[in-house]
Design a protein around this motif. Structure first.
Motif, PDB file in Angstrom:
ATOM      1  N   THR A  91       0.836  -1.191   0.000  1.00 14.32           N
ATOM      2  CA  THR A  91       0.000   0.000   0.000  1.00 14.32           C
ATOM      3  C   THR A  91       0.877   1.248   0.000  1.00 14.32           C
ATOM      4  O   THR A  91       1.954   1.274   0.611  1.00 14.32           O
ATOM      5  N   PHE A  92       0.428   2.267  -0.718  1.00  8.53           N
ATOM      6  CA  PHE A  92       1.127   3.541  -0.850  1.00  8.53           C
ATOM      7  C   PHE A  92       0.393   4.558   0.015  1.00  8.53           C
ATOM      8  O   PHE A  92      -0.766   4.884  -0.255  1.00  8.53           O
ATOM      9  N   VAL A  93       1.042   5.033   1.070  1.00  5.57           N
ATOM     10  CA  VAL A  93       0.398   5.865   2.083  1.00  5.57           C
ATOM     11  C   VAL A  93       0.894   7.308   1.970  1.00  5.57           C
ATOM     12  O   VAL A  93       2.074   7.582   2.168  1.00  5.57           O
ATOM     13  N   LEU A  94      -0.043   8.210   1.659  1.00  8.66           N
ATOM     14  CA  LEU A  94       0.302   9.626   1.553  1.00  8.66           C
ATOM     15  C   LEU A  94      -0.030  10.416   2.808  1.00  8.66           C
ATOM     16  O   LEU A  94       0.401  11.544   2.946  1.00  8.66           O
ATOM     17  N   ALA A  95      -0.809   9.847   3.717  1.00  8.73           N
ATOM     18  CA  ALA A  95      -1.348  10.620   4.845  1.00  8.73           C
ATOM     19  C   ALA A  95      -2.046  11.860   4.315  1.00  8.73           C
ATOM     20  O   ALA A  95      -1.835  12.981   4.767  1.00  8.73           O
ATOM     21  N   ALA A  96      -2.913  11.627   3.322  1.00 10.29           N
ATOM     22  CA  ALA A  96      -3.599  12.719   2.630  1.00 10.29           C
ATOM     23  C   ALA A  96      -4.618  13.386   3.539  1.00 10.29           C
ATOM     24  O   ALA A  96      -5.382  12.713   4.232  1.00 10.29           O
ATOM     25  N   GLN A  97      -4.633  14.717   3.510  1.00 11.62           N
ATOM     26  CA  GLN A  97      -5.601  15.493   4.282  1.00 11.62           C
ATOM     27  C   GLN A  97      -6.721  15.921   3.338  1.00 11.62           C
ATOM     28  O   GLN A  97      -6.554  16.817   2.511  1.00 11.62           O
ATOM     29  N   PHE A  98      -7.874  15.269   3.459  1.00 13.57           N
ATOM     30  CA  PHE A  98      -9.011  15.591   2.609  1.00 13.57           C
ATOM     31  C   PHE A  98      -9.736  16.820   3.163  1.00 13.57           C
ATOM     32  O   PHE A  98      -9.618  17.135   4.349  1.00 13.57           O
ATOM     33  N   PRO A  99     -10.454  17.535   2.314  1.00 19.79           N
ATOM     34  CA  PRO A  99     -11.181  18.727   2.793  1.00 19.79           C
ATOM     35  C   PRO A  99     -12.057  18.403   3.998  1.00 19.79           C
ATOM     36  O   PRO A  99     -12.762  17.391   4.025  1.00 19.79           O
ATOM     37  N   GLY A 100     -11.983  19.268   5.006  1.00 20.52           N
ATOM     38  CA  GLY A 100     -12.759  19.081   6.217  1.00 20.52           C
ATOM     39  C   GLY A 100     -12.083  18.224   7.271  1.00 20.52           C
ATOM     40  O   GLY A 100     -12.608  18.091   8.382  1.00 20.52           O
ATOM     41  N   GLN A 101     -10.934  17.652   6.949  1.00 15.08           N
ATOM     42  CA  GLN A 101     -10.213  16.809   7.897  1.00 15.08           C
ATOM     43  C   GLN A 101      -9.061  17.570   8.537  1.00 15.08           C
ATOM     44  O   GLN A 101      -8.517  18.508   7.961  1.00 15.08           O
ATOM     45  N   GLY A 102      -8.666  17.118   9.719  1.00 17.28           N
ATOM     46  CA  GLY A 102      -7.493  17.667  10.380  1.00 17.28           C
ATOM     47  C   GLY A 102      -6.244  16.878  10.027  1.00 17.28           C
ATOM     48  O   GLY A 102      -6.319  15.758   9.509  1.00 17.28           O
ATOM     49  N   GLN A 103      -5.101  17.448  10.309  1.00 15.46           N
ATOM     50  CA  GLN A 103      -3.836  16.782  10.010  1.00 15.46           C
ATOM     51  C   GLN A 103      -3.655  15.535  10.863  1.00 15.46           C
ATOM     52  O   GLN A 103      -3.146  14.504  10.392  1.00 15.46           O
ATOM     53  N   GLY A 104      -4.065  15.603  12.116  1.00 16.80           N
ATOM     54  CA  GLY A 104      -3.961  14.430  12.979  1.00 16.80           C
ATOM     55  C   GLY A 104      -4.792  13.270  12.475  1.00 16.80           C
ATOM     56  O   GLY A 104      -4.380  12.102  12.570  1.00 16.80           O
ATOM     57  N   GLU A 105      -5.971  13.564  11.937  1.00 11.62           N
ATOM     58  CA  GLU A 105      -6.828  12.518  11.370  1.00 11.62           C
ATOM     59  C   GLU A 105      -6.144  11.833  10.202  1.00 11.62           C
ATOM     60  O   GLU A 105      -6.180  10.608  10.063  1.00 11.62           O
ATOM     61  N   ALA A 106      -5.493  12.630   9.353  1.00 12.67           N
ATOM     62  CA  ALA A 106      -4.794  12.057   8.202  1.00 12.67           C
ATOM     63  C   ALA A 106      -3.638  11.168   8.647  1.00 12.67           C
ATOM     64  O   ALA A 106      -3.427  10.082   8.089  1.00 12.67           O
ATOM     65  N   LEU A 107      -2.907  11.594   9.653  1.00 12.06           N
ATOM     66  CA  LEU A 107      -1.768  10.805  10.113  1.00 12.06           C
ATOM     67  C   LEU A 107      -2.226   9.546  10.848  1.00 12.06           C
ATOM     68  O   LEU A 107      -1.588   8.487  10.723  1.00 12.06           O
ATOM     69  N   TYR A 108      -3.317   9.631  11.593  1.00 14.97           N
ATOM     70  CA  TYR A 108      -3.843   8.431  12.256  1.00 14.97           C
ATOM     71  C   TYR A 108      -4.269   7.406  11.220  1.00 14.97           C
ATOM     72  O   TYR A 108      -4.012   6.204  11.373  1.00 14.97           O
ATOM     73  N   ARG A 109      -4.909   7.873  10.140  1.00 14.81           N
ATOM     74  CA  ARG A 109      -5.307   6.949   9.078  1.00 14.81           C
ATOM     75  C   ARG A 109      -4.083   6.308   8.444  1.00 14.81           C
ATOM     76  O   ARG A 109      -4.105   5.121   8.078  1.00 14.81           O
ATOM     77  N   ALA A 110      -3.004   7.047   8.322  1.00 19.30           N
ATOM     78  CA  ALA A 110      -1.776   6.498   7.755  1.00 19.30           C
ATOM     79  C   ALA A 110      -1.221   5.367   8.615  1.00 19.30           C
ATOM     80  O   ALA A 110      -0.826   4.310   8.109  1.00 19.30           O
TER      81      ALA A 110
END
Length: 342
Positions: free
Chosen positions: A5-24
């Motif tokens: 899997t290729f993980v960008l820790a992408a921050q989608f509109p309406g999301q916080g940076q911590g949410e993106a990193l937790y998903r990563a």
């Protein structure tokens, strides 16, 4: 064939940076549970396109959280890092993980990162070969000195030495992100596998593999090394019981992320930028990669491997922007696609 899997820790509109990193982080944990072979971590600065500024640091965390899966950077941006510092980090992860770390490096772009980190535009435009050579010598030799245009220092010992790892590999695997004939030639001359981007299709990737092979032979690389080169193809994977549903889930989420993330990139010298249309780009990715039913996904991966000779895949599975959907996507990739390939 090896699928990761290729993980960008992408921050989608309406999301916080911590949410993106937790998903990563969760993506890596679920990828191991699902039986995938690798996790590839992207690195970006100052943009929501990807919220991980240090792929090698996140790799250290994930190597500690996992036990089997390989973890690689895709990529560590070499012009904004000191090759020795990056080499020390790579050696440390190689030794302490039992050889599960892969160091992917690339040239990056002409972004403001070069100004912030003091590298300058020359490091991007001309300095990559010197930095790569120093990095590779650090990973292969017991002591290293430098007398180049950018780096010059007396001989110093390599500590820790990658060869001290309790593994058969003499050092961490190194791959190079290639987007031009010049980078393909550089990778081939060093005998290093390529990481090829998700924006190009099978025909162009096959041409790049062919160029790599010709350049490697011209450089005198061993025939077995050329035949066994494990290049990596980046792509997108979204699975659903119905193909249109998989496409729809990406078309709902990815254009907003792409526009927000790509618009945030700032060039270091004010040069003009050409921007892809986010919706059209998402449609292109859906057509090129395993987006659809598990059977279609397996067929597309097998076809790409046959057409290009590429044996490894780094697939973006977080394109929905939703954690639960990403976890389900990874589990289906492991249970419904991989068995069809193996």
């Amino acid at each position: 064939m090896r699928v990761g899997t290729f993980v960008l820790a992408a921050q989608f509109p309406g999301q916080g940076q911590g949410e993106a990193l937790y998903r990563a982080v969760r993506s890596a944990e679920v990828a191991e549970e699902a039986g995938l072979d690798a996790v590839w971590l992207a690195e970006h600065h100052f943009v929501p396109y990807g919220t991980c500024p240090s792929a090698v640091t996140l790799a250290a965390l994930l190597l500690g959280r996992t036990r089997r899966i390989r973890v690689g950077t895709a990529v560590s941006v070499l012009p904004t890092a000191h090759p020795v510092a990056l080499g020390e980090q790579a050696a440390l992860l190689h030794v302490t993980s039992g050889g599960r770390f892969t160091l992917g490096v690339g040239r990056g772009g002409p972004w403001v990162d070069l100004e912030v980190f003091g590298a300058g535009l020359e490091a991007y435009e001309q300095g990559f070969p010197e930095s790569l050579d120093l990095l590779l010598r650090w990973l292969r030799e017991p002591s290293v000195s430098a007398s180049g245009e950018r780096y010059s220092f007396r001989e110093v010992p390599v500590v820790p030495r990658p060869s001290e790892a309790l593994t058969d590999a003499p050092g961490p695997e190194v791959v190079i992100a290639c987007t031009s004939p010049a980078s393909v030639r550089l990778a081939a001359e060093q005998g290093l596998p390529m990481l090829l981007g998700m924006h190009v299709g099978d025909e162009e990737k096959a041409e790049m593999v062919g160029l790599w092979q010709r350049c490697a032979r011209a450089a005198g690389r061993p025939a077995e090394e050329i035949a066994g080169a494990a290049h990596v193809s980046a792509g997108v994977c979204q699975l659903a019981d119905r193909g249109p549903d998989a496409v729809e889930s990406l078309l709902k989420a990815m254009p907003g992320w792409l526009k927000q993330g790509l618009d945030a990139h700032v060039t270091v010298d004010g040069r003009a930028r050409s921007m892809r249309d986010p919706h059209a780009y998402t449609e292109l990715l859906c057509g090129l990669h395993p987006v659809g039913t598990p059977r279609l996904a397996a067929d597309r991966l097998a076809a790409t491997a046959e057409r290009t000779g590429i044996s490894r895949f780094a697939l973006l599975t977080e394109g929905s922007g939703d954690l639960a959907a990403t976890e389900e996507n990874l589990r289906r990739l492991g249970t419904e696609v991989l068995p069809r390939l193996r």
